[in-house]
Scaffold this motif. Structure first.
Motif, PDB file in Angstrom:
ATOM      1  N   THR A  98      -1.257  11.053  -4.036  1.00  0.00           N
ATOM      2  CA  THR A  98      -1.969  12.342  -4.020  1.00  0.00           C
ATOM      3  C   THR A  98      -1.941  12.976  -5.406  1.00  0.00           C
ATOM      4  O   THR A  98      -1.088  12.665  -6.235  1.00  0.00           O
ATOM      5  CB  THR A  98      -1.297  13.343  -3.048  1.00  0.00           C
TER       6      THR A  98
ATOM      7  N   TYR B   8      -6.591  12.408  -2.538  1.00  0.00           N
ATOM      8  CA  TYR B   8      -5.594  11.470  -2.043  1.00  0.00           C
ATOM      9  C   TYR B   8      -6.263  10.182  -1.599  1.00  0.00           C
ATOM     10  O   TYR B   8      -7.450  10.154  -1.298  1.00  0.00           O
ATOM     11  CB  TYR B   8      -4.748  12.077  -0.910  1.00  0.00           C
ATOM     12  N   GLY B   9      -5.483   9.139  -1.611  1.00  0.00           N
ATOM     13  CA  GLY B   9      -6.020   7.841  -1.261  1.00  0.00           C
ATOM     14  C   GLY B   9      -4.893   6.837  -1.131  1.00  0.00           C
ATOM     15  O   GLY B   9      -3.724   7.178  -1.311  1.00  0.00           O
ATOM     16  N   THR B  10      -5.248   5.617  -0.820  1.00  0.00           N
ATOM     17  CA  THR B  10      -4.234   4.580  -0.656  1.00  0.00           C
ATOM     18  C   THR B  10      -4.251   3.650  -1.855  1.00  0.00           C
ATOM     19  O   THR B  10      -5.274   3.042  -2.155  1.00  0.00           O
ATOM     20  CB  THR B  10      -4.483   3.792   0.635  1.00  0.00           C
TER      21      THR B  10
ATOM     22  N   THR C  77       0.839  -1.195   0.000  1.00  0.00           N
ATOM     23  CA  THR C  77       0.000   0.000   0.000  1.00  0.00           C
ATOM     24  C   THR C  77       0.872   1.242   0.000  1.00  0.00           C
ATOM     25  O   THR C  77       1.966   1.244   0.554  1.00  0.00           O
ATOM     26  CB  THR C  77      -0.908   0.054   1.244  1.00  0.00           C
TER      27      THR C  77
ATOM     28  N   ASN D 259      -3.844   5.972   4.062  1.00  0.00           N
ATOM     29  CA  ASN D 259      -5.011   6.553   4.727  1.00  0.00           C
ATOM     30  C   ASN D 259      -6.099   5.517   4.995  1.00  0.00           C
ATOM     31  O   ASN D 259      -7.241   5.837   5.175  1.00  0.00           O
ATOM     32  CB  ASN D 259      -5.523   7.797   3.996  1.00  0.00           C
TER      33      ASN D 259
ATOM     34  N   LEU E 176       3.100   5.108   4.697  1.00  0.00           N
ATOM     35  CA  LEU E 176       1.995   6.046   4.831  1.00  0.00           C
ATOM     36  C   LEU E 176       0.765   5.477   4.135  1.00  0.00           C
ATOM     37  O   LEU E 176       0.870   4.955   3.024  1.00  0.00           O
ATOM     38  CB  LEU E 176       2.347   7.386   4.178  1.00  0.00           C
TER      39      LEU E 176
ATOM     40  N   LEU F  18       0.420   5.767  -0.083  1.00  0.00           N
ATOM     41  CA  LEU F  18      -0.403   6.971  -0.203  1.00  0.00           C
ATOM     42  C   LEU F  18      -0.115   7.644  -1.542  1.00  0.00           C
ATOM     43  O   LEU F  18       1.038   7.863  -1.900  1.00  0.00           O
ATOM     44  CB  LEU F  18      -0.051   7.925   0.939  1.00  0.00           C
TER      45      LEU F  18
END
Lengths: 157, 110
Positions: free
Chosen positions: A64, A145-147, A60, B11, B9, A62
């Motif tokens: 953006t 933004y998200g994963t 995973t 979310n 990181l 992040l």
């Protein structure tokens, strides 16, 4: 009297430039947005916080995407007039729509570069950044933004 | 966002396939940035014709990365190896200055 004329000429010129170039830029931008959206449709945005269980857990990361878009002079004037009578602010509708969709596209493009197949829990934010004369909105920032879920390599491949 | 010192990181509230051993609480980072006068001038011109303000896009992106970096340093300092449920927030403070804020939960993954 001459001053007034000069001011009117400047105003008219700015209005015309804003209208012509603003419309052109917007049309070009929408065309680009539609093309890229079609290309990135296979990368799914999933609006849940919990990804399903995997037998082969993905990586995973992040991701953006952001963009700052400004209105043109013509739209500022039209919006100023619209705010007198109320109702739908069409000049700003396309502005925020473009900002948001562009931000989503940039996020997706980053995810694609990482080799992701899905983005989970994406969040969107829109901020008006700059207030011009009489507190008119001049530019907005769209942020998405998200994963990103990047599939792990199959064992043995 | 490459300078994250090996800190993951995300979310999401979990990491697929990893167990969270310990929660270390909130970590945050923020930065207040002002616009550059040259960029501001160009943006003023761009405001006539409309369109993307590339200078601002980059400025905000850099600032946000800095906020994330500060958050990551805080997480590192308390011994975390991941920050989950990361959120961003932006507020314009005065004309020409904006605060970029990033926050999340620091955790130790096994």
């Amino acid at each position: 009297m001459n001053d007034l004329k000069l001011n009117l000429v400047i105003f008219g010129t700015l209005l015309l430039i804003g209208f012509v170039f603003g419309q052109l830029a917007e049309r070009r931008h929408y065309r680009a947005i539609r093309e890229r959206e079609a290309k990135l449709r296979s990368l799914l945005l999933v609006q849940t916080r919990f990804p399903p269980m995997f037998t082969n857990p993905p990586r995973t990361q992040l991701v953006t995407g952001n963009v700052v878009i400004s209105v043109d002079y013509f739209k500022v004037v039209v919006a100023g007039l619209k705010s007198l009578v109320g109702g739908r602010m069409t000049p700003y509708e396309s502005l925020v729509d473009r900002a948001r969709r562009e931000a989503i596209l940039r996020m997706k493009e980053q995810a694609r570069r990482l080799g992701a197949t899905m983005i989970f829990n994406s969040k969107f934010e829109l901020v008006s950044l700059y207030k011009g004369a009489q507190n008119t909105v001049q530019s907005v920032e769209g942020l998405a933004y998200g994963t990103a879920l990047i599939p792990a390599r199959q064992p043995g491949s | 966002m490459n300078k994250n010192f090996g800190i993951l990181l995300s979310n999401l509230e979990i990491v697929p396939g990893r167990k969270i051993n310990k929660h270390l609480g909130l970590v945050q980072g923020s930065t207040v940035r002002a616009k550059h006068i040259g960029r501001d001038f160009m943006a003023g011109l761009k405001n006539v014709v409309g369109g993307e303000l590339k200078g601002y896009t980059e400025l905000l992106q850099e600032s946000r990365e800095e906020a994330v970096e500060r958050m990551v340093q805080q997480a590192k300092a308390i011994g975390a190896n991941a920050v989950l449920n990361v959120r961003f927030s932006t507020s314009s403070i005065t004309q020409g200055a904006a605060e970029l804020f990033a926050y999340g939960t620091a955790v130790v993954l096994e």
